[in-house]
Design a protein around this motif. Structure first.
Motif, PDB file in Angstrom:
ATOM      1  N   THR A 176       0.832  -1.209   0.000  1.00 25.88           N
ATOM      2  CA  THR A 176       0.000   0.000   0.000  1.00 25.88           C
ATOM      3  C   THR A 176       0.865   1.258   0.000  1.00 25.88           C
ATOM      4  O   THR A 176       0.491   2.278  -0.586  1.00 25.88           O
ATOM      5  CB  THR A 176      -0.981   0.023   1.191  1.00 25.88           C
ATOM      6  N   ARG A 190      -1.120   2.342   3.894  1.00 27.85           N
ATOM      7  CA  ARG A 190      -2.536   2.613   4.139  1.00 27.85           C
ATOM      8  C   ARG A 190      -3.072   1.537   5.072  1.00 27.85           C
ATOM      9  O   ARG A 190      -2.597   0.401   5.056  1.00 27.85           O
ATOM     10  CB  ARG A 190      -3.310   2.540   2.823  1.00 27.85           C
ATOM     11  N   ILE A 191      -4.087   1.878   5.805  1.00 28.70           N
ATOM     12  CA  ILE A 191      -4.625   0.912   6.765  1.00 28.70           C
ATOM     13  C   ILE A 191      -5.546  -0.092   6.067  1.00 28.70           C
ATOM     14  O   ILE A 191      -6.372   0.256   5.240  1.00 28.70           O
ATOM     15  CB  ILE A 191      -5.293   1.647   7.940  1.00 28.70           C
ATOM     16  N   LYS A 192      -5.320  -1.393   6.408  1.00 32.28           N
ATOM     17  CA  LYS A 192      -6.131  -2.476   5.846  1.00 32.28           C
ATOM     18  C   LYS A 192      -6.917  -3.114   6.980  1.00 32.28           C
ATOM     19  O   LYS A 192      -6.271  -3.562   7.919  1.00 32.28           O
ATOM     20  CB  LYS A 192      -5.258  -3.577   5.236  1.00 32.28           C
ATOM     21  N   GLN A 349       4.313   6.831  11.102  1.00 35.00           N
ATOM     22  CA  GLN A 349       2.880   7.024  11.335  1.00 35.00           C
ATOM     23  C   GLN A 349       2.391   6.441  12.659  1.00 35.00           C
ATOM     24  O   GLN A 349       1.433   6.945  13.238  1.00 35.00           O
ATOM     25  CB  GLN A 349       2.054   6.346  10.223  1.00 35.00           C
ATOM     26  N   CYS A 350       3.007   5.328  13.101  1.00 34.80           N
ATOM     27  CA  CYS A 350       2.502   4.646  14.298  1.00 34.80           C
ATOM     28  C   CYS A 350       3.489   4.813  15.445  1.00 34.80           C
ATOM     29  O   CYS A 350       4.691   4.553  15.287  1.00 34.80           O
ATOM     30  CB  CYS A 350       2.318   3.154  14.038  1.00 34.80           C
ATOM     31  N   GLN A 397      -0.502  -7.546  15.565  1.00 34.88           N
ATOM     32  CA  GLN A 397      -0.274  -6.264  14.904  1.00 34.88           C
ATOM     33  C   GLN A 397      -0.964  -5.120  15.630  1.00 34.88           C
ATOM     34  O   GLN A 397      -2.164  -5.128  15.829  1.00 34.88           O
ATOM     35  CB  GLN A 397      -0.736  -6.328  13.449  1.00 34.88           C
ATOM     36  N   THR A 398      -0.146  -4.147  16.038  1.00 36.24           N
ATOM     37  CA  THR A 398      -0.686  -2.978  16.733  1.00 36.24           C
ATOM     38  C   THR A 398      -0.538  -1.740  15.858  1.00 36.24           C
ATOM     39  O   THR A 398      -0.779  -0.628  16.300  1.00 36.24           O
ATOM     40  CB  THR A 398       0.110  -2.718  18.013  1.00 36.24           C
ATOM     41  N   THR A 399      -0.078  -1.950  14.638  1.00 38.48           N
ATOM     42  CA  THR A 399       0.322  -0.825  13.790  1.00 38.48           C
ATOM     43  C   THR A 399      -0.325  -0.945  12.415  1.00 38.48           C
ATOM     44  O   THR A 399      -0.953  -1.953  12.104  1.00 38.48           O
ATOM     45  CB  THR A 399       1.857  -0.845  13.609  1.00 38.48           C
ATOM     46  N   ILE A 400      -0.120   0.070  11.597  1.00 40.80           N
ATOM     47  CA  ILE A 400      -0.745   0.073  10.275  1.00 40.80           C
ATOM     48  C   ILE A 400      -0.163  -1.021   9.385  1.00 40.80           C
ATOM     49  O   ILE A 400      -0.881  -1.701   8.677  1.00 40.80           O
ATOM     50  CB  ILE A 400      -0.595   1.463   9.612  1.00 40.80           C
ATOM     51  N   CYS A 401       1.151  -1.184   9.399  1.00 39.96           N
ATOM     52  CA  CYS A 401       1.742  -2.235   8.560  1.00 39.96           C
ATOM     53  C   CYS A 401       2.600  -3.147   9.421  1.00 39.96           C
ATOM     54  O   CYS A 401       2.780  -2.908  10.615  1.00 39.96           O
ATOM     55  CB  CYS A 401       2.539  -1.633   7.402  1.00 39.96           C
TER      56      CYS A 401
END
Ligand SMILES: Cc1cc2nc3c(=O)[nH]c(=O)nc-3n(C[C@H](O)[C@H](O)[C@H](O)COP(=O)(O)O)c2cc1C
Ligand code: SF4
Ligand code: FES
Lengths: 434, 180
Positions: A176, A190-192, A349-350, A397-401
């Motif tokens: 992404t 991008r967030i999925k 970002q995270c 997973q605690t993050t966007i990617c």
């Protein structure tokens, strides 16, 4: 186990000095598969790839056929090829892009036809200057021969393929982030959900993202049939795969091997492959699938090179990159270098990823330079646990990617396997390997 | 008055035409501006902004995300030495230290004759030939301290100028099939 007689599927031309030229490609059966494909229905082409059970070669190992079938039909869709190759110690796509660009282009055109897309982007990391030239040259030749562009091989099918240069950012390998980058933005993942590329991809349209090696397998699959591919390997790991071997071995390099039939021991020690450890040293540890993967010790040498086999043993085959550490390697230094990489490449970002990687780097640096305290080990594990709660594999997973949750792998492994070595640094006030 | 030369500007417009959305050409155009100037000058940012339809600040913000786009002048040759894991295990850090003392500059700096900028790189996907070195993003194979010094000497004398174009020239093979 042994090294099997499996055919070379993606490296058959590597023995030729001029493997990258259209002349060599055509003289060795090039573009026959595409000619065959455009006479089949797109569905039939996709069915061959499905029958091959080809797992994506970019790291996550998702079946290519299944990914393709997720695309909504009759939509403007894009095919995007991931040639960002920047997971440390991964250097297989480099070989494919520079040494057999036509095979990549033909594979891409087969996939484009199966998906019926009219626009394809091949995203190559900017540091592949020669690779960018070679792929562009291959495309120029393909257009010239009627294999790309309008009405390819008089089939009525038209497609345009654009080579897009990256500009130096590891995170753009994440699909992404790659799409953001391709849209002319910073490479922020991008967030999925909702931004699964197959649903909302490039310019918001359904998009298939596949790796360079995944694409490079397609000409062989179409020429020989999906069943012939699936007959190689075992279980879910079919076909052959490129393994990039590096570090403290005599013969580092990229080796194409049948999946599952070969072990890490074969890869590292066989005279025709890795050739054993440098300077006759002992193996200390190895990373089985890129620096995001947890480490293995000598007790894992007899594991087969298969996706599920490595996964069940607690790590991952990932990008197929094996890094060998020997008795001269400082585990703290190795973990520190990998962590420095993540700290540098976190997109920010995270919070757990951005702050955690910086923290971990500072604490490891302190230990490596002899200024650490015993409590630092718990501190490291604590910060790791904040990034990937429970320190399980695969991680929570605690993050966007998944860049973030991959950061603890090397540190957690190093502490589990070599706690004494960390304590040595603390007690001696210096790195014992310095 | 345009900052980009007529030839480079024409090429920029061709690149824009390849994408459904002009903004996608932003990074390729930054590469192109570097081909002209060696780095991304503010004047070039303004022109790129105007071509792809964003503000100059957006060009700067995006460009600054990418290591290969230079917002300050660099040498004619940018030497990147990888010190990531596979190269670390094969002397990458030692080579970087040697390069610093031999060139007399720190990481990120440029020699006073403007010839060489030194960078510490992350993995460059050439880990089989570690420690990996690139000059202007052209692979030159693994180097020892001695071979590194003779490499620099050859760069200075221009002996390698055919295989390694000046910084900024990334791709010398052009798409010759128009936009479709
Ligand atoms: C941090 C990160 C970096 C990645 N880097 C790459 C890469 O360099 N090349 C690649 O093909 N896939 C990379 N991936 C995986 C892609 O997101 C994606 O799964 C892949 O391109 C899909 O292609 P495949 O199904 O053919 O493997 C990366 C993933 C993550 C989370
Ligand atoms: S996990 Fe790290 S790299 Fe991934 S989106 Fe979050 S901050 Fe960026
Ligand atoms: S680790 Fe140095 S090139 Fe890959």
């Amino acid at each position: 186990m042994a090294i099997t007689e499996a055919p070379k599927i993606v490296t058959s031309r590597m023995g030729y000095e001029d493997s990258h030229t259209i002349e060599r490609y055509l003289a060795t059966g090039g573009y026959e598969a595409l000619r065959k494909a455009v006479k089949m229905t797109p569905e039939a082409v996709a069915a061959e790839v499905d029958a091959a059970s080809l797992l994506g070669r970019g790291g996550a190992g998702f079946p290519a056929g299944r990914k393709w079938s997720m695309l909504r039909k009759a939509q403007t869709t894009y095919l995007v090829v991931n040639g960002d190759e920047s997971e440390p110690a991964t250097f297989k796509d480099h070989l494919l892009v520079e040494r057999d660009p036509h095979q990549l282009v033909e594979g891409v055109l087969i996939a484009a036809y199966a998906l019926q897309v009219t626009k394809v982007f091949i995203y190559l990391r900017g540091e592949f200057a020669l690779g960018l030239e070679r792929v562009q040259q291959a495309l120029n030749d393909a257009y010239d021969k009627g294999a790309a562009g309008s009405d390819i091989f008089h089939s009525g099918y038209s497609v345009d393929v654009v080579v897009h240069p990256g500009a130096g950012a590891y995170i753009c390998g994440e699909e992404t982030a790659l799409l953001e980058s391709l849209e002319g933005k910073r490479g922020f993942p991008r967030i999925k959900p909702p931004f699964f590329p197959a649903a909302i991809g490039l310019y918001g349209e359904p998009t298939v993202v596949n790796n360079v090696e995944t694409m490079s397998n397609l000409p062989w699959i179409i020429n020989n049939g999906g069943a012939a591919f699936a007959a190689l390997g075992a279980g879910r790991s079919t076909g052959t795969r490129l393994f990039a071997l590096s570090g403290r071995v005599k013969n580092p390099g990229v080796y194409e091997l049948e999946m599952v039939k070969t072990t890490f021991r074969d890869l590292i020690y066989a005279p025709v492959l890795g050739g054993g450890i440098l300077d006759g040293n002992d193996l200390k540890a190895f990373i089985p699938g890129g620096v995001s993967a947890p480490w293995f010790g000598p007790e894992h040498l007899d594991l087969p090179l298969g996706q599920d086999e490595v996964g069940e043993a607690g790590s991952m085959l990932g990008s197929g990159s094996i890094v060998v550490m020997d008795s001269s390697t400082c585990a703290v230094r190795a973990a520190l270098r990998i962590t420095k990489f993540f700290a540098r490449e976190s997109c920010g970002q995270c919070t757990p990823c951005r702050e955690g990687s910086g923290w971990l780097k500072r604490v490891l640096n302190r230990i490596e330079s002899g200024e650490g305290r015993e409590e630092d080990l718990d501190l490291l594990l604590d910060v790791c646990d904040n990034i990937a709660p429970g320190l399980t594999w695969p991680p929570q997973q605690t993050t966007i990617c998944v860049l973030g949750p991959s950061i603890p792998s090397s540190i957690h492994s190093a502490i589990l396997m070599f706690r004494d070595e960390f304590l040595h640094h603390v007690k001696d006030g210096a790195c014992p390997y310095a | 008055m345009n900052h980009l030369s007529p030839e480079i500007r024409a090429r920029a417009l061709e690149i824009v035409a390849l994408y459904p959305d002009a903004r996608s050409a932003l990074v390729p155009l930054c590469h192109l501006a570097q081909e002209q100037d060696g780095w991304l000058r503010p004047e070039a940012m303004e022109e790129i902004a105007q071509i792809v339809g964003v503000t100059p600040a957006e060009v700067r913000g995006t460009a600054s995300f990418y290591d290969m786009i230079h917002l300050e002048p660099v040498g004619k040759y940018v030497i990147s030495i990888c010190t990531n894991i596979a190269c670390l295990l094969r002397g990458g850090e030692d080579l970087l230290n040697h390069a610093q003392s031999s060139l007399g500059i720190g990481v990120g700096a440029t020699t006073s004759d403007g010839m060489v900028t030194l960078e510490e790189a992350e993995c460059l996907a050439d880990c089989g030939r570690a420690p990996c070195v690139q000059v202007n993003h052209r692979y030159v194979g693994s180097q020892t301290p001695e071979s590194f010094d003779s490499l620099v000497e050859k760069l200075r004398t221009g002996e390698l100028s055919d295989s390694i174009p000046p910084h900024g020239t990334l791709i010398r093979v052009r798409r010759n099939v128009g936009s479709r």
